[in-house]
Write a protein that holds these residues in place. Structure first.
Motif, PDB file in Angstrom:
ATOM      1  N   ASP A   1      -0.015  -4.186   3.873  1.00 15.49           N
ATOM      2  CA  ASP A   1      -0.806  -5.149   3.107  1.00 15.49           C
ATOM      3  C   ASP A   1      -2.036  -4.513   2.485  1.00 15.49           C
ATOM      4  O   ASP A   1      -2.650  -3.600   3.054  1.00 15.49           O
ATOM      5  CB  ASP A   1      -1.240  -6.315   4.003  1.00 15.49           C
ATOM      6  N   THR A   2      -2.386  -4.988   1.314  1.00 16.73           N
ATOM      7  CA  THR A   2      -3.588  -4.548   0.609  1.00 16.73           C
ATOM      8  C   THR A   2      -4.695  -5.571   0.854  1.00 16.73           C
ATOM      9  O   THR A   2      -4.420  -6.698   1.286  1.00 16.73           O
ATOM     10  CB  THR A   2      -3.323  -4.430  -0.899  1.00 16.73           C
ATOM     11  N   PRO A   3      -5.960  -5.206   0.569  1.00 22.09           N
ATOM     12  CA  PRO A   3      -7.039  -6.180   0.764  1.00 22.09           C
ATOM     13  C   PRO A   3      -6.858  -7.443  -0.069  1.00 22.09           C
ATOM     14  O   PRO A   3      -7.345  -8.513   0.296  1.00 22.09           O
ATOM     15  CB  PRO A   3      -8.283  -5.403   0.329  1.00 22.09           C
ATOM     16  N   ASP A   4      -6.161  -7.323  -1.202  1.00 20.24           N
ATOM     17  CA  ASP A   4      -6.035  -8.454  -2.124  1.00 20.24           C
ATOM     18  C   ASP A   4      -4.746  -9.247  -1.962  1.00 20.24           C
ATOM     19  O   ASP A   4      -4.627 -10.345  -2.501  1.00 20.24           O
ATOM     20  CB  ASP A   4      -6.121  -7.956  -3.578  1.00 20.24           C
ATOM     21  N   SER A   5      -3.758  -8.695  -1.266  1.00 21.55           N
ATOM     22  CA  SER A   5      -2.478  -9.408  -1.187  1.00 21.55           C
ATOM     23  C   SER A   5      -1.749  -9.102   0.111  1.00 21.55           C
ATOM     24  O   SER A   5      -1.823  -7.994   0.637  1.00 21.55           O
ATOM     25  CB  SER A   5      -1.584  -9.027  -2.378  1.00 21.55           C
ATOM     26  N   GLN A   6      -1.034 -10.116   0.604  1.00 12.42           N
ATOM     27  CA  GLN A   6      -0.228  -9.973   1.806  1.00 12.42           C
ATOM     28  C   GLN A   6       1.235  -9.899   1.395  1.00 12.42           C
ATOM     29  O   GLN A   6       1.703 -10.728   0.617  1.00 12.42           O
ATOM     30  CB  GLN A   6      -0.444 -11.170   2.739  1.00 12.42           C
ATOM     31  N   HIS A   7       1.939  -8.897   1.889  1.00 13.38           N
ATOM     32  CA  HIS A   7       3.326  -8.680   1.482  1.00 13.38           C
ATOM     33  C   HIS A   7       4.335  -9.116   2.539  1.00 13.38           C
ATOM     34  O   HIS A   7       5.473  -9.413   2.203  1.00 13.38           O
ATOM     35  CB  HIS A   7       3.535  -7.213   1.108  1.00 13.38           C
TER      36      HIS A   7
ATOM     37  N   ASN B   1       0.804  -1.224   0.000  1.00 13.67           N
ATOM     38  CA  ASN B   1       0.000   0.000   0.000  1.00 13.67           C
ATOM     39  C   ASN B   1       0.837   1.274   0.000  1.00 13.67           C
ATOM     40  O   ASN B   1       0.338   2.341  -0.338  1.00 13.67           O
ATOM     41  CB  ASN B   1      -0.890   0.035   1.254  1.00 13.67           C
TER      42      ASN B   1
END
Length: 227
Positions: A208-214, A137
């Motif tokens: 982290d974004t709603p669609d992916s974990q970093h 993000n």
């Protein structure tokens, strides 16, 4: 050239700060008493104040409160002793812009000064886009200790920046909790592994974004940053 006032009664600290700031190209004025610092704020023009909390004459809190009551809006960074959490909160409520806990690294102090001077326009308003990296993000400048969600600044602690920086330098590789304890906290202070986990949770909420974990947990081993 930005002009900084240092109000500090410990002579070695005062001299060290003055010499290092002058080396960085700042114009520096000093005072070793709170009342003298307040007088200089009333009569001089400064872009930023480094203000110790414990001072003779007037405390740093009193200088902060009185200067704001007089309409002086010069940015203030409070210099506080370790563990004075309530004092930090009080200082911010009285109008300080930031605080840094002694002992602190010169690199961290310079980064905080640059952030405030950039925010107030005293160091120019150009954001150095080439120093920003994208991590989930966020767009992050590790040099300036700044993070942005779109164009909105995101508040992150010094330790959060250091952890994220270490993960970024080792992106795609497993970083153990011991790695983070050794390289971020160092040998002088060793928190528990649980402390590391808590910082990782905070970073995930920002990165982290709603669609992916970093920031990935590698069970039994540590963490891995996936860009």
């Amino acid at each position: 050239m930005s002009r900084i006032l240092i109000v500090e009664d410990e002579q070695a600290m005062l001299t060290g700060l003055r010499d290092n700031l002058e080396f960085e190209g700042y114009e520096v004025d000093t005072a070793d008493r709170g009342d003298d610092g307040l007088k200089k704020l009333q009569t001089g023009t400064y872009d930023l104040v480094l203000l110790d909390v414990m001072l003779p004459g007037l405390s740093g809190f009193d200088v902060c409160r009185k200067s704001r009551a007089l309409g002086i809006d010069t940015p203030i960074i409070l210099l506080t002793a370790r563990g004075e959490e309530l004092d930090k909160v009080l200082g911010l409520e009285l109008g300080a812009d930031d605080y840094i806990t002694k002992p602190f690294s010169l690199r961290e102090l310079l980064a905080r000064i640059k952030v405030i001077l950039r925010r107030t326009g005293s160091a120019g308003n150009n954001l150095h886009q080439n120093s920003l990296v994208t991590i989930g993000n966020l767009r992050v400048s590790f040099d300036a200790y700044e993070a942005y969600l779109d164009d909105t600044p995101v508040k992150m602690s010094h330790k959060e920046f250091e952890i994220l920086h270490y993960l970024h330098r080792h992106a795609g590789k497993i970083v153990t909790r011991d790695d983070l304890l050794d390289h971020v906290w160092g040998m002088d202070y060793q928190p528990t592994a649980r402390t590391v986990d808590n910082f990782i949770v905070r970073l995930r909420n920002k990165v982290d974004t709603p669609d992916s974990q970093h920031i990935i947990t590698v069970h039994g081993m540590g963490y891995k940053l996936v860009l």
